[in-house]
Motif scaffolding. Structure first.
Motif, PDB file in Angstrom:
ATOM      1  N   GLY A  83       0.811  -1.209   0.000  1.00  0.00           N
ATOM      2  CA  GLY A  83       0.000   0.000   0.000  1.00  0.00           C
ATOM      3  C   GLY A  83       0.849   1.265   0.000  1.00  0.00           C
ATOM      4  N   LEU A  84       1.935   1.259   0.767  1.00  0.00           N
ATOM      5  CA  LEU A  84       2.818   2.416   0.796  1.00  0.00           C
ATOM      6  C   LEU A  84       3.595   2.558  -0.512  1.00  0.00           C
ATOM      7  CD1 LEU A  84       4.136   2.320   4.475  1.00  0.00           C
ATOM      8  CD2 LEU A  84       2.537   3.952   3.461  1.00  0.00           C
ATOM      9  N   VAL A  85       3.987   1.427  -1.106  1.00  0.00           N
ATOM     10  CA  VAL A  85       4.652   1.485  -2.408  1.00  0.00           C
ATOM     11  C   VAL A  85       3.707   2.099  -3.438  1.00  0.00           C
ATOM     12  CG1 VAL A  85       5.619   0.114  -4.303  1.00  0.00           C
ATOM     13  CG2 VAL A  85       6.229  -0.425  -1.938  1.00  0.00           C
ATOM     14  N   PHE A  86       2.430   1.717  -3.372  1.00  0.00           N
ATOM     15  CA  PHE A  86       1.433   2.314  -4.264  1.00  0.00           C
ATOM     16  C   PHE A  86       1.381   3.823  -4.072  1.00  0.00           C
ATOM     17  CE2 PHE A  86      -2.853   3.901  -4.999  1.00  0.00           C
ATOM     18  CZ  PHE A  86      -3.067   3.497  -6.314  1.00  0.00           C
ATOM     19  N   LEU A  87       1.381   4.262  -2.819  1.00  0.00           N
ATOM     20  CA  LEU A  87       1.298   5.702  -2.539  1.00  0.00           C
ATOM     21  C   LEU A  87       2.535   6.459  -3.023  1.00  0.00           C
ATOM     22  CD1 LEU A  87      -0.364   5.775   0.995  1.00  0.00           C
ATOM     23  CD2 LEU A  87      -1.390   6.378  -1.211  1.00  0.00           C
ATOM     24  N   ILE A  88       3.746   5.903  -2.805  1.00  0.00           N
ATOM     25  CA  ILE A  88       4.933   6.628  -3.282  1.00  0.00           C
ATOM     26  C   ILE A  88       5.022   6.587  -4.808  1.00  0.00           C
ATOM     27  CG2 ILE A  88       6.222   6.347  -1.143  1.00  0.00           C
ATOM     28  CD1 ILE A  88       8.053   4.370  -2.724  1.00  0.00           C
ATOM     29  N   SER A  89       4.390   5.594  -5.436  1.00  0.00           N
ATOM     30  CA  SER A  89       4.352   5.565  -6.908  1.00  0.00           C
ATOM     31  C   SER A  89       3.556   6.737  -7.461  1.00  0.00           C
ATOM     32  CB  SER A  89       3.733   4.261  -7.410  1.00  0.00           C
ATOM     33  OG  SER A  89       4.518   3.159  -7.023  1.00  0.00           O
ATOM     34  N   LEU A  90       2.669   7.285  -6.648  1.00  0.00           N
ATOM     35  CA  LEU A  90       1.876   8.432  -7.078  1.00  0.00           C
ATOM     36  C   LEU A  90       2.703   9.722  -7.139  1.00  0.00           C
ATOM     37  CD1 LEU A  90      -1.458   7.810  -5.154  1.00  0.00           C
ATOM     38  CD2 LEU A  90      -1.030   7.517  -7.601  1.00  0.00           C
ATOM     39  N   LEU A  91       3.834   9.772  -6.400  1.00  0.00           N
ATOM     40  CA  LEU A  91       4.642  10.999  -6.391  1.00  0.00           C
ATOM     41  C   LEU A  91       5.086  11.417  -7.797  1.00  0.00           C
ATOM     42  CD1 LEU A  91       6.774  10.506  -3.148  1.00  0.00           C
ATOM     43  CD2 LEU A  91       4.879  12.096  -3.504  1.00  0.00           C
ATOM     44  N   PRO A  92       5.628  10.515  -8.637  1.00  0.00           N
ATOM     45  CA  PRO A  92       5.934  10.929 -10.007  1.00  0.00           C
ATOM     46  C   PRO A  92       4.739  10.789 -10.951  1.00  0.00           C
ATOM     47  CG  PRO A  92       6.887   8.779  -9.583  1.00  0.00           C
ATOM     48  CD  PRO A  92       6.270   9.236  -8.292  1.00  0.00           C
ATOM     49  N   ALA A  93       3.761   9.956 -10.594  1.00  0.00           N
ATOM     50  CA  ALA A  93       2.628   9.728 -11.499  1.00  0.00           C
ATOM     51  C   ALA A  93       1.681  10.924 -11.537  1.00  0.00           C
ATOM     52  CB  ALA A  93       1.869   8.469 -11.100  1.00  0.00           C
ATOM     53  N   ILE A  94       1.412  11.549 -10.408  1.00  0.00           N
ATOM     54  CA  ILE A  94       0.472  12.682 -10.371  1.00  0.00           C
ATOM     55  C   ILE A  94       0.972  13.846 -11.240  1.00  0.00           C
ATOM     56  CG2 ILE A  94      -0.518  14.451  -8.866  1.00  0.00           C
ATOM     57  CD1 ILE A  94      -0.989  12.192  -6.812  1.00  0.00           C
ATOM     58  N   PRO A  95       2.269  14.209 -11.189  1.00  0.00           N
ATOM     59  CA  PRO A  95       2.726  15.247 -12.118  1.00  0.00           C
ATOM     60  C   PRO A  95       2.579  14.840 -13.595  1.00  0.00           C
ATOM     61  CG  PRO A  95       4.294  15.028 -10.329  1.00  0.00           C
ATOM     62  CD  PRO A  95       3.306  13.903 -10.193  1.00  0.00           C
ATOM     63  N   THR A  96       2.685  13.552 -13.877  1.00  0.00           N
ATOM     64  CA  THR A  96       2.461  13.078 -15.246  1.00  0.00           C
ATOM     65  C   THR A  96       1.019  13.342 -15.654  1.00  0.00           C
ATOM     66  OG1 THR A  96       4.117  11.345 -14.947  1.00  0.00           O
ATOM     67  CG2 THR A  96       2.558  11.057 -16.744  1.00  0.00           C
ATOM     68  N   PHE A  97       0.091  13.048 -14.753  1.00  0.00           N
ATOM     69  CA  PHE A  97      -1.324  13.331 -15.044  1.00  0.00           C
ATOM     70  C   PHE A  97      -1.534  14.828 -15.226  1.00  0.00           C
ATOM     71  CE2 PHE A  97      -2.173   9.496 -12.076  1.00  0.00           C
ATOM     72  CZ  PHE A  97      -1.791   8.615 -13.081  1.00  0.00           C
ATOM     73  N   ALA A  98      -0.804  15.628 -14.438  1.00  0.00           N
ATOM     74  CA  ALA A  98      -0.906  17.092 -14.573  1.00  0.00           C
ATOM     75  C   ALA A  98      -0.416  17.540 -15.945  1.00  0.00           C
ATOM     76  CB  ALA A  98      -0.118  17.782 -13.465  1.00  0.00           C
ATOM     77  N   MET A  99       0.671  16.940 -16.440  1.00  0.00           N
ATOM     78  CA  MET A  99       1.169  17.278 -17.777  1.00  0.00           C
ATOM     79  C   MET A  99       0.112  16.996 -18.841  1.00  0.00           C
ATOM     80  SD  MET A  99       5.033  15.815 -17.849  1.00  0.00           S
ATOM     81  CE  MET A  99       6.056  15.943 -16.409  1.00  0.00           C
ATOM     82  N   ILE A 100      -0.530  15.846 -18.736  1.00  0.00           N
ATOM     83  CA  ILE A 100      -1.558  15.477 -19.703  1.00  0.00           C
ATOM     84  C   ILE A 100      -2.719  16.466 -19.636  1.00  0.00           C
ATOM     85  CG2 ILE A 100      -3.246  13.683 -20.314  1.00  0.00           C
ATOM     86  CD1 ILE A 100      -1.068  11.666 -19.224  1.00  0.00           C
TER      87      ILE A 100
END
Length: 197
Positions: A105-122
């Motif tokens: 669950g924590l690995v999932f959450l830290i995976s969001l750290l670079p993923a959310i800015p990617t969604f922001a770029m899109i």
């Protein structure tokens, strides 16, 4: 051109060349084992700074040839901020993952750290296409996006077959966004270069 030339006189191609050269050097150092995280992430600041200069130079070039708009300026700001958040998120996520024992669950959450800015770029890209009032500028952006997509599809397909036949190592899927952005940026530069001639 001397190295002391002001940033306004340095053409976008020089910034792009420096950015790709620095990425190549960092990749070579990483794959040779000469550097490890966190040094890798600290060194990635260099191509990030060069990419900001590249976009500024592209904006000046666009302003000079009449290929700019308020929507493009908002887009460039949004992409620059999202890119910075992406690099920071990636560095923080990898540093935490390598140094800490985490639950899934924590690995999932830290995976969001670079993923959310990617969604922001899109989101920034989509917003630009809806905000841009100039049809020509919108067309140029769509063509650049399609060129980046074409590069991802071509390289991904070719590399996938090489990987399937055991000729190359596995590459993580997160490389799709940087490859797409590189293709889009190169096509945008090519369009600007053509319009300057």
């Amino acid at each position: 051109m001397t190295s002391s030339a002001p940033a306004s006189t340095i053409r976008p191609g020089a910034w792009a060349g420096g950015m790709f050269a620095s990425l190549g050097i960092i990749a070579g150092l990483k794959f040779s084992g000469a550097i490890e995280p966190p040094a890798i992430y600290l060194l990635l600041i260099i191509p990030l700074v060069l990419s900001v200069q590249f976009y500024r130079s592209m904006q000046r070039s666009a302003d000079n040839c009449g290929a700019s708009s308020p929507a493009i300026k908002r887009y460039n700001r949004g992409i620059a901020l999202a890119s910075l958040a992406y690099v920071l998120g990636m560095g923080i996520a990898v540093a935490i993952w390598e140094r800490t024992e985490l639950t899934d669950g924590l690995v999932f959450l830290i995976s969001l750290l670079p993923a959310i800015p990617t969604f922001a770029m899109i989101w920034v890209m989509g917003r630009y296409l809806t905000d841009e009032q100039d049809e020509y500028l919108r067309h140029r952006s769509i063509m650049a996006s399609l060129a980046g997509l074409g590069l991802v599809l071509a390289l991904g397909t070719f590399y996938g077959f090489l990987e399937m036949f055991g000729l190359v190592p596995h590459v993580w899927a997160w490389w799709i966004l940087p490859i797409w952005a590189i293709g889009m940026g190169l096509f945008q530069y090519w369009q600007s270069w053509r319009s300057d001639r």
